[in-house]
Design an enzyme around this catalytic site. Structure first.
Site, mmCIF file in Angstrom:
data_model
loop_
_atom_site.group_PDB
_atom_site.id
_atom_site.type_symbol
_atom_site.label_atom_id
_atom_site.label_comp_id
_atom_site.label_asym_id
_atom_site.label_seq_id
_atom_site.Cartn_x
_atom_site.Cartn_y
_atom_site.Cartn_z
ATOM 1 N N ASN A 44 41.659 50.081 43.544
ATOM 2 C CA ASN A 44 40.226 50.191 43.497
ATOM 3 C C ASN A 44 39.771 51.441 43.007
ATOM 4 O OD1 ASN A 44 39.508 47.669 44.435
ATOM 5 N ND2 ASN A 44 40.185 48.105 46.432
ATOM 6 N N CYS A 73 43.350 40.669 42.448
ATOM 7 C CA CYS A 73 41.829 40.753 42.094
ATOM 8 C C CYS A 73 41.777 39.709 40.680
ATOM 9 C CB CYS A 73 41.791 41.930 41.251
ATOM 10 S SG CYS A 73 42.607 42.365 39.963
ATOM 11 N N ASN A 86 38.977 38.704 38.574
ATOM 12 C CA ASN A 86 38.571 39.189 37.107
ATOM 13 C C ASN A 86 39.542 40.084 36.567
ATOM 14 O OD1 ASN A 86 36.059 37.871 37.522
ATOM 15 N ND2 ASN A 86 35.225 39.424 38.640
ATOM 16 N N HIS A 129 37.966 38.262 52.524
ATOM 17 C CA HIS A 129 36.716 38.059 52.134
ATOM 18 C C HIS A 129 35.808 37.561 53.278
ATOM 19 C CE1 HIS A 129 37.239 38.520 47.780
ATOM 20 N NE2 HIS A 129 38.491 37.937 48.069
ATOM 21 N N GLU A 167 32.052 45.133 47.195
ATOM 22 C CA GLU A 167 33.618 45.099 47.477
ATOM 23 C C GLU A 167 34.349 45.966 48.284
ATOM 24 O OE1 GLU A 167 34.627 43.470 42.812
ATOM 25 O OE2 GLU A 167 36.110 44.377 44.040
ATOM 26 N N ARG A 168 35.227 45.719 48.886
ATOM 27 C CA ARG A 168 36.138 46.841 49.532
ATOM 28 C C ARG A 168 36.805 47.738 48.493
ATOM 29 N NH1 ARG A 168 42.036 44.843 52.078
ATOM 30 N NH2 ARG A 168 42.148 44.253 49.880
ATOM 31 N N CYS A 213 32.935 39.404 41.274
ATOM 32 C CA CYS A 213 34.309 39.753 41.823
ATOM 33 C C CYS A 213 35.107 38.097 41.730
ATOM 34 C CB CYS A 213 34.198 40.088 43.284
ATOM 35 S SG CYS A 213 35.519 40.115 44.335
ATOM 36 N N GLY A 242 36.338 37.027 45.244
ATOM 37 C CA GLY A 242 35.099 36.749 46.056
ATOM 38 C C GLY A 242 34.315 35.226 45.670
HETATM 39 O O1 ZDP Z 1 40.201 43.188 47.643
HETATM 40 C C1 ZDP Z 1 39.759 44.133 47.042
HETATM 41 O O2 ZDP Z 1 39.845 45.446 47.721
HETATM 42 C C2 ZDP Z 1 38.723 44.000 45.810
HETATM 43 N N1 ZDP Z 1 37.929 45.061 45.867
HETATM 44 C C3 ZDP Z 1 39.884 43.980 45.003
HETATM 45 C C4 ZDP Z 1 39.150 43.704 43.650
HETATM 46 C C5 ZDP Z 1 38.745 42.362 43.602
HETATM 47 C C6 ZDP Z 1 38.276 41.942 42.078
HETATM 48 N N2 ZDP Z 1 36.906 42.296 42.075
HETATM 49 C C7 ZDP Z 1 38.452 40.524 41.894
HETATM 50 O O3 ZDP Z 1 37.815 40.151 40.790
HETATM 51 O O4 ZDP Z 1 38.931 39.673 42.379
HETATM 52 C C8 ZDP Z 1 38.810 42.565 40.902
#
Ligand code: ZDP
Length: 305
Positions: free
Chosen positions: A84, A93, A95, A189, A238-239, A247, A250
Site C-alpha cells: 500500500n 487487491c 483493481n 472491509h 482505504e487501509r 477499491c 471494497g
Molecule cells: O486491504 C488493503 O489494505 C487495501 N488498501 C488494499 C488495496 C485494495 C485495492 N484498492 C483494491 O482495489 O482492492 C487495490
C-alpha cells in the site's frame, strides 16, 4: 539524482543503498493507480516497503496508491505482491490484479485462452489463487473467490448479529454510531450504508473506522448509498492509503453486504468516484465476480534510496 534522494540514500545506508533505478509501468483501474514492477526474475521484491511508500508519494515520489510486483510462482502462473502507499502489505487487491493482468499481457505473457478469446491468468495472492480474465472487449473479469463472512475471520471483534456474521451491527466512530457489515475478500472491509455517499464526510469518519479497535488488522471503510436494488454509490477510505477513487475488493464487499441486508440484488453496479464496477455474487458457486477496466498510463524508472 535530487538532494532528497541522496539524503534518503545516505539515511538508508550509504553507497550499498544506491542501487540501480527501479523500472516500473504505471497502470490504473478507475483511477486507483499502481506502479507495476516486472519482478519475474526474482522471488524477492525489487523494492522494500519503505521504498515503495517513498515511490507512492505524489509530491516527492512517482505517485500511486500502491506498488505491485509481478513475481514468479511455484503454484500458479504468477504471484502478486503489493505494498500500500504507506508500505503495509495487504492480502489482496481488486483493481490492482486487473492492472497486473493487463501488464502481463503487455509484457508478452499469453496466459491460457479464455472462452471469449481473451487471456486467463491464475495469480497466487495472500488471499489464495485469484483468476483475472482479459476479455476480448477490453474489460477484465476477475473471479475474486468466496467472501469470508464469519466476523472472527474478517477479522472483526464486534458481536455477531446474524449467526457468526457481523451484519448491520452498531459501531461508534467519530462520535457517530454506524450500522456496519464486516466482509473479507481476503482483505478486511467495513461497509456502512448512508444517505448520500458523495456528501459523506469521509475525511472525518474514514480514519477512526480504519483504525477502529473492532478491526484488529485495521480495515478498509466503505460508505454507500443505495440508488435501487441494481445500483449504488460508494466512497472508500482505504487501509494503508486513505481516500482513493476506487477499491475493487471494497466494491465486492459492498455488493455482498448489500445482498446480505436485502438492499441490493446479487448482481449490481457499484459506482465509485473513479467510475463503475459490475459485481456479481453468484448463487451457483458462492463466488464473487468483478468486471472493470485496467489502463496503462506510462512507464519510467526511479532511483531507489
Ligand atoms: O486491504 C488493503 O489494505 C487495501 N488498501 C488494499 C488495496 C485494495 C485495492 N484498492 C483494491 O482495489 O482492492 C487495490
Amino acid at each position: 539524482m535530487g538532494a532528497r534522494w541522496v539524503f534518503l540514500a545516505l539515511a538508508c545506508g550509504g553507497a550499498a543503498a544506491l542501487r540501480p533505478a527501479l523500472k516500473f509501468r504505471k497502470y490504473e483501474g478507475l483511477g486507483n493507480d499502481f506502479l507495476v514492477v516486472d519482478n519475474r526474475g526474482s522471488a524477492t521484491p525489487l523494492a522494500t516497503p519503505a521504498e515503495a511508500a517513498a515511490l507512492c508519494d505524489r509530491h516527492f515520489g512517482v505517485g500511486g496508491d500502491g506498488v505491485i510486483f509481478v513475481m514468479p510462482s511455484t503454484n500458479a502462473d504468477f504471484k502478486m505482491t503489493i505494498y500500500n502507499a504507506d508500505g503495509s502489505e495487504p492480502e489482496m487487491c481488486g483493481n490492482g490484479i486487473r492492472c497486473m493482468a493487463r501488464c502481463l499481457a503487455d509484457l508478452g505473457e499469453a496466459g491460457t485462452p479464455a472462452d471469449d478469446g481473451g487471456a486467463r491468468f491464475v495469480i497466487e495472492t495472500g488471499a489464495g489463487p485469484i483468476v483475472p480474465v482479459l476479455r476480448a472487449d477490453g474489460l477484465v473479469t476477475v473471479d475474486m473467490g468466496e467472501p469470508i463472512l464469519a466476523g472472527a475471520d474478517v477479522p472483526c471483534a464486534l458481536a455477531p448479529t446474524s449467526g457468526d456474521m457481523v451484519v448491520d451491527a452498531p459501531l461508534d466512530a467519530g462520535g457517530v454510531t454506524f450500522a456496519v457489515t464486516a466482509v473479507s475478500m481476503g482483505n478486511p472491509h467495513c461497509v456502512a450504508f448512508v444517505d448520500d455517499a458523495a456528501a459523506f464526510d469521509l475525511a472525518t469518519f474514514g480514519p477512526p473506522v480504519e483504525a477502529h479497535a473492532a478491526f484488529p488488522e485495521k480495515v478498509n471503510a466503505e460508505f454507500v448509498d443505495v440508488v435501487d436494488k441494481t445500483k449504488c454509490n460508494m466512497v472508500v477510505y482505504e487501509r494503508g492509503c486513505g481516500p482513493t477513487l476506487a477499491c475493487g475488493t471494497g466494491a465486492c464487499a459492498v455488493a455482498v453486504a448489500g445482498a446480505l441486508t436485502g438492499r441490493l440484488d446479487r448482481a449490481c453496479e457499484v459506482r465509485l468516484p473513479g467510475g463503475p464496477l459490475a459485481i456479481e455474487w453468484a448463487e451457483r458457486d458462492n463466488r464473487v465476480y468483478m468486471t472493470g477496466p485496467a489502463q496503462f498510463a506510462f512507464s519510467g524508472e526511479a532511483p531507489l534510496p
